[in-house]
Design an enzyme around this catalytic site. Structure first.
Site, PDB file in Angstrom:
ATOM      1  N   LYS A 106      -4.007   7.671   6.039  1.00  0.00           N
ATOM      2  CA  LYS A 106      -3.503   6.379   5.556  1.00  0.00           C
ATOM      3  C   LYS A 106      -2.590   5.739   6.591  1.00  0.00           C
ATOM      4  O   LYS A 106      -2.585   4.517   6.761  1.00  0.00           O
ATOM      5  CB  LYS A 106      -2.754   6.578   4.226  1.00  0.00           C
ATOM      6  CG  LYS A 106      -2.103   5.296   3.662  1.00  0.00           C
ATOM      7  CD  LYS A 106      -3.126   4.201   3.368  1.00  0.00           C
ATOM      8  CE  LYS A 106      -2.485   2.912   2.862  1.00  0.00           C
ATOM      9  NZ  LYS A 106      -2.003   3.008   1.477  1.00  0.00           N
ATOM     10  N   LYS A 143       7.614   0.193   5.025  1.00  0.00           N
ATOM     11  CA  LYS A 143       7.813   1.635   4.762  1.00  0.00           C
ATOM     12  C   LYS A 143       6.749   2.455   5.489  1.00  0.00           C
ATOM     13  O   LYS A 143       7.054   3.451   6.150  1.00  0.00           O
ATOM     14  CB  LYS A 143       7.745   1.902   3.257  1.00  0.00           C
ATOM     15  CG  LYS A 143       7.649   3.382   2.882  1.00  0.00           C
ATOM     16  CD  LYS A 143       7.499   3.568   1.389  1.00  0.00           C
ATOM     17  CE  LYS A 143       6.164   3.099   0.831  1.00  0.00           C
ATOM     18  NZ  LYS A 143       5.038   4.013   1.176  1.00  0.00           N
TER      19      LYS A 143
END
Length: 303
Positions: free
Chosen positions: A183, A252
């Site tokens: 990811k 993030k």
């Protein structure tokens, strides 16, 4: 009972879903539409109303889901939220977990995923797959998500039919943490693409070109991509509601990329620049603004 697609199954497992945000709500809705029994939980119960009306059972605390379900899906904001749901006073770790499996769609640091998986298995024997997704809210609604998984191969195959009720693709990338690492690679590409497409869209607009026609003009060429076709019209037309994703979420993930890159001696100059642009966008537009509002950073003051 018939599962997704109406096929008969020798065993259809009881399912749970924790976290009914931008991704969790449409994903759990697809499980219900596929005919599965689903128990849901969310910190704010109001988000579960439509699911309960559609047949879901509502849990009071995460522990209730863990007691009822064989496979527990969840999609939460960050590692702190995952820790609380798993190891809190009413968390997943407080029940007998042998034979149960957690599939975590949250995007968190690979180290955190590995640590949580090991700690939970030690606490109650519950299995864990880190399975972050790509495709945004549109993919969640349409069932076209790509899911990248880390964990035991047998656990991934056990979860596969249920995941594919919510996604188009599930790829087992390796042991625990491998899904999260994949990811991060995805977010390098997507985060940098957002920054580059914002730049191209602003250049076209400032030069008097209709930026909304860029996807049509570039379709089929080397610059064509799903981000080009989806992001540029939204940037050019100022379409930011509902958001495709929050600025804070992208930042993030890019900050996690930088941390992993530092620990693996991997140069990530483009991701580092994208992170700084999203940090500016967070300051200028707000943490919960649509990530595509990165385009507005380059707007002249009088626009």
């Amino acid at each position: 009972m018939a599962g997704a697609g109406g096929e008969d199954k020798t065993k259809v497992e009881r399912l749970g879903y924790l976290g009914l945000g931008m991704m969790g709500l449409p994903m759990s809705q697809r499980l219900l539409e596929a005919g599965y029994d689903v128990m849901v939980w969310n910190r704010s119960t109001g988000k579960a109303t439509a699911l309960v009306e559609a047949g879901a059972k509502l849990a009071g605390v995460p522990r209730d889901v863990a007691e009822s379900a064989d496979i527990i899906f969840m999609c939460l904001t960050d590692a702190a939220a995952v820790e609380e749901v798993v190891f809190g006073s009413d968390g997943l770790a407080t029940v007998a977990g042998a034979g149960k499996l957690v599939v975590d769609f949250s995007s968190i640091h690979p180290d955190a995923a590995r640590a949580i998986a090991a700690r939970l298995r030690l606490a109650n024997g519950m299995g864990w797959i880190d399975a972050p997704v790509s495709g945004g809210t549109v993919g969640a609604e349409q069932g076209t998500l790509a899911v990248m998984a880390g964990g035991d191969a047998a656990d991934v195959e056990r979860a596969r039919p249920y995941v594919l009720a919510m996604a188009r693709r599930l790829t087992h990338m390796g042991p625990s943490g491998a899904g999260q690492m994949t990811k991060l690679c995805n977010q390098v590409i997507v985060g940098c693409a957002m920054a580059v497409l914002a730049e191209a869209t602003r250049l076209a607009t400032n030069a008097g070109i209709d930026a909304t026609r860029l996807p049509e003009a570039l379709a089929g060429g080397f610059a064509d991509s799903i981000p080009l076709q989806l992001f540029v019209p939204r940037m050019a037309q100022g379409i930011h509601s509902p958001p495709l994703g929050h600025i804070a979420t992208m930042l993030k993930d890019l900050d996690t990329v930088i941390d992993v890159a530092r620990n693996t001696s991997s140069p990530v100059p483009m991701a580092g620049l994208a992170a700084q642009l999203f940090r500016l966008a967070k300051s200028a537009r707000g943490a919960d603004a649509d990530a595509l509002e990165i385009y507005k950073l380059s707007a002249a003051q009088n626009r």
